[in-house]
Write a protein that holds these residues in place. Structure first.
Motif, PDB file in Angstrom:
ATOM      1  N   LYS A  58       0.830  -1.212   0.000  1.00  0.00           N
ATOM      2  CA  LYS A  58       0.000   0.000   0.000  1.00  0.00           C
ATOM      3  C   LYS A  58       0.861   1.256   0.000  1.00  0.00           C
ATOM      4  O   LYS A  58       0.577   2.222  -0.729  1.00  0.00           O
ATOM      5  CB  LYS A  58      -0.921   0.008   1.212  1.00  0.00           C
ATOM      6  N   THR A  59       1.920   1.261   0.796  1.00  0.00           N
ATOM      7  CA  THR A  59       2.779   2.442   0.895  1.00  0.00           C
ATOM      8  C   THR A  59       3.444   2.747  -0.437  1.00  0.00           C
ATOM      9  O   THR A  59       3.490   3.903  -0.878  1.00  0.00           O
ATOM     10  CB  THR A  59       3.849   2.236   1.984  1.00  0.00           C
ATOM     11  N   VAL A  60       3.966   1.716  -1.100  1.00  0.00           N
ATOM     12  CA  VAL A  60       4.617   1.921  -2.402  1.00  0.00           C
ATOM     13  C   VAL A  60       3.601   2.420  -3.425  1.00  0.00           C
ATOM     14  O   VAL A  60       3.883   3.335  -4.213  1.00  0.00           O
ATOM     15  CB  VAL A  60       5.290   0.625  -2.897  1.00  0.00           C
ATOM     16  N   ALA A  61       2.393   1.843  -3.413  1.00  0.00           N
ATOM     17  CA  ALA A  61       1.344   2.275  -4.339  1.00  0.00           C
ATOM     18  C   ALA A  61       0.976   3.739  -4.095  1.00  0.00           C
ATOM     19  O   ALA A  61       0.806   4.517  -5.046  1.00  0.00           O
ATOM     20  CB  ALA A  61       0.118   1.384  -4.196  1.00  0.00           C
ATOM     21  N   ASP A  62       0.860   4.124  -2.821  1.00  0.00           N
ATOM     22  CA  ASP A  62       0.504   5.504  -2.482  1.00  0.00           C
ATOM     23  C   ASP A  62       1.589   6.480  -2.925  1.00  0.00           C
ATOM     24  O   ASP A  62       1.292   7.561  -3.460  1.00  0.00           O
ATOM     25  CB  ASP A  62       0.264   5.646  -0.976  1.00  0.00           C
ATOM     26  N   LEU A  63       2.850   6.111  -2.701  1.00  0.00           N
ATOM     27  CA  LEU A  63       3.957   6.972  -3.111  1.00  0.00           C
ATOM     28  C   LEU A  63       4.012   7.114  -4.624  1.00  0.00           C
ATOM     29  O   LEU A  63       4.237   8.208  -5.153  1.00  0.00           O
ATOM     30  CB  LEU A  63       5.279   6.410  -2.579  1.00  0.00           C
ATOM     31  N   ALA A  64       3.788   6.007  -5.321  1.00  0.00           N
ATOM     32  CA  ALA A  64       3.791   6.045  -6.784  1.00  0.00           C
ATOM     33  C   ALA A  64       2.653   6.919  -7.307  1.00  0.00           C
ATOM     34  O   ALA A  64       2.835   7.707  -8.243  1.00  0.00           O
ATOM     35  CB  ALA A  64       3.682   4.628  -7.343  1.00  0.00           C
ATOM     36  N   ALA A  65       1.474   6.790  -6.685  1.00  0.00           N
ATOM     37  CA  ALA A  65       0.314   7.582  -7.107  1.00  0.00           C
ATOM     38  C   ALA A  65       0.543   9.075  -6.868  1.00  0.00           C
ATOM     39  O   ALA A  65       0.019   9.920  -7.604  1.00  0.00           O
ATOM     40  CB  ALA A  65      -0.931   7.123  -6.354  1.00  0.00           C
ATOM     41  N   ALA A  66       1.349   9.384  -5.849  1.00  0.00           N
ATOM     42  CA  ALA A  66       1.644  10.778  -5.525  1.00  0.00           C
ATOM     43  C   ALA A  66       2.779  11.337  -6.379  1.00  0.00           C
ATOM     44  O   ALA A  66       3.157  12.505  -6.238  1.00  0.00           O
ATOM     45  CB  ALA A  66       2.000  10.902  -4.046  1.00  0.00           C
ATOM     46  N   GLY A  67       3.318  10.492  -7.263  1.00  0.00           N
ATOM     47  CA  GLY A  67       4.386  10.945  -8.152  1.00  0.00           C
ATOM     48  C   GLY A  67       5.764  10.949  -7.531  1.00  0.00           C
ATOM     49  O   GLY A  67       6.695  11.563  -8.066  1.00  0.00           O
ATOM     50  N   SER A  68       5.917  10.258  -6.390  1.00  0.00           N
ATOM     51  CA  SER A  68       7.229  10.210  -5.732  1.00  0.00           C
ATOM     52  C   SER A  68       7.558   8.783  -5.313  1.00  0.00           C
ATOM     53  O   SER A  68       7.722   8.494  -4.119  1.00  0.00           O
ATOM     54  CB  SER A  68       7.252  11.129  -4.512  1.00  0.00           C
ATOM     55  N   PRO A  69       7.634   7.864  -6.282  1.00  0.00           N
ATOM     56  CA  PRO A  69       7.885   6.460  -5.950  1.00  0.00           C
ATOM     57  C   PRO A  69       9.285   6.252  -5.383  1.00  0.00           C
ATOM     58  O   PRO A  69      10.207   7.012  -5.693  1.00  0.00           O
ATOM     59  CB  PRO A  69       7.748   5.755  -7.305  1.00  0.00           C
ATOM     60  N   PRO A  70       9.450   5.235  -4.537  1.00  0.00           N
ATOM     61  CA  PRO A  70      10.800   4.910  -4.043  1.00  0.00           C
ATOM     62  C   PRO A  70      11.629   4.266  -5.155  1.00  0.00           C
ATOM     63  O   PRO A  70      11.084   3.782  -6.149  1.00  0.00           O
ATOM     64  CB  PRO A  70      10.525   3.912  -2.917  1.00  0.00           C
ATOM     65  N   ASP A  71      12.933   4.262  -4.965  1.00  0.00           N
ATOM     66  CA  ASP A  71      13.826   3.589  -5.910  1.00  0.00           C
ATOM     67  C   ASP A  71      13.959   2.109  -5.569  1.00  0.00           C
ATOM     68  O   ASP A  71      14.191   1.278  -6.444  1.00  0.00           O
ATOM     69  CB  ASP A  71      15.218   4.233  -5.883  1.00  0.00           C
ATOM     70  N   VAL A  72      13.824   1.800  -4.275  1.00  0.00           N
ATOM     71  CA  VAL A  72      14.058   0.432  -3.815  1.00  0.00           C
ATOM     72  C   VAL A  72      13.319   0.200  -2.505  1.00  0.00           C
ATOM     73  O   VAL A  72      13.124   1.137  -1.717  1.00  0.00           O
ATOM     74  CB  VAL A  72      15.578   0.171  -3.635  1.00  0.00           C
ATOM     75  N   VAL A  73      12.869  -1.039  -2.293  1.00  0.00           N
ATOM     76  CA  VAL A  73      12.351  -1.428  -0.992  1.00  0.00           C
ATOM     77  C   VAL A  73      13.297  -2.466  -0.393  1.00  0.00           C
ATOM     78  O   VAL A  73      13.872  -3.280  -1.112  1.00  0.00           O
ATOM     79  CB  VAL A  73      10.920  -2.006  -1.070  1.00  0.00           C
ATOM     80  N   VAL A  74      13.460  -2.392   0.915  1.00  0.00           N
ATOM     81  CA  VAL A  74      14.240  -3.373   1.665  1.00  0.00           C
ATOM     82  C   VAL A  74      13.255  -4.070   2.591  1.00  0.00           C
ATOM     83  O   VAL A  74      12.654  -3.428   3.458  1.00  0.00           O
ATOM     84  CB  VAL A  74      15.363  -2.709   2.480  1.00  0.00           C
ATOM     85  N   ALA A  75      13.050  -5.377   2.388  1.00  0.00           N
ATOM     86  CA  ALA A  75      11.989  -6.077   3.116  1.00  0.00           C
ATOM     87  C   ALA A  75      12.477  -7.365   3.749  1.00  0.00           C
ATOM     88  O   ALA A  75      13.249  -8.110   3.145  1.00  0.00           O
ATOM     89  CB  ALA A  75      10.823  -6.392   2.158  1.00  0.00           C
TER      90      ALA A  75
END
Length: 231
Positions: A51-68
């Motif tokens: 959800k967080t990645v989707a929200d950031l992408a929708a806001a036009g500021s997606p992350p470069d990488v996730v560490v999970a």
């Protein structure tokens, strides 16, 4: 405080961390921010990560990488890796680096299925080697591969192509392992303290002996090597 340069901004990686241990999540955040990177969010489970990645992408500021983390609530089995696989399918340019307590080859294989571009799988112990860990995050964010040496060792040991692998010299086998980890020729040369030309020669010999086609794209050659080892 000194102004940041344009180069610093270009080299800054935007990261989302998914780890249910608050202590470890804060520790990872500190490691990355101390080295000039930006942790844009921290979450504690796989659903929140997606959800967080989707929200950031929708806001036009997606992350470069996730560490999970591989294992997260509610069942602490494979929520993290499932979220990572879903994110790779939904966000083609997103790098995904998964951390695991133990080598779980199945998860590494699933992450690498189809493409080794922008993907990493490391043991949590590797985080203690701060420079190696941060380099892996940056490499994955840039579309490269970061595969834990322990995973590579298992793939080498279990490969059914032992007769062909036996034809490699000890040095060529070292280079093959470093290639499978996702390292560039320059990084291999630095690791083994040899010239760039020597590494190129070893790589050429390896591909010839394994019957593989060479590629200038690092992630393509990683994929070729890993596909060979798993076949």
């Amino acid at each position: 405080m000194a102004e940041g340069t344009a180069e610093d901004a270009e080299n800054t990686v935007r990261v989302v961390i998914a780890e249910d241990s608050v202590l470890l999540r804060e520790g990872l955040t500190r490691l990355l921010t101390d080295r000039g990177h930006e942790v844009v969010a921290g979450v504690g489970d796989g659903d929140a990560l997606v959800k967080t990645v989707a929200d950031l992408a929708a806001a036009g500021s997606p992350p470069d990488v996730v560490v999970a983390d591989v294992r997260m609530p509610p069942t602490h089995t494979d929520e993290g890796v499932r979220a990572a696989i879903a994110l790779r399918a939904a966000h083609a340019d997103l790098g995904v680096l998964v951390l695991s307590q133990y080598v779980e080859e199945q998860y590494a294989t699933e992450l690498l299925a189809g493409s080794s571009s922008g993907v990493g799988y490391l043991l949590k112990d590797r985080v203690a080697e701060v420079r190696e860990f941060v380099d892996a995050v940056v490499r994955v964010a840039g579309g490269g591969t970061a595969l834990d040496p322990e995973v590579v060792a298992q793939l080498l040991g279990r490969s059914r192509k032992q007769d062909v692998l036996a034809a490699l010299t000890p040095r060529e086998r070292e280079v093959l392992g470093l290639m499978a980890e996702g390292r560039t020729n320059s990084a291999i040369a630095q690791q083994l303290v040899v010239s760039h030309g020597a590494v190129e020669k070893h790589v050429s010999n390896i591909f010839m002996k394994l019957g593989l086609s060479q590629s200038d794209a690092d992630h393509r050659r990683v994929l070729a090597v890993l596909t060979y080892l798993r076949s």
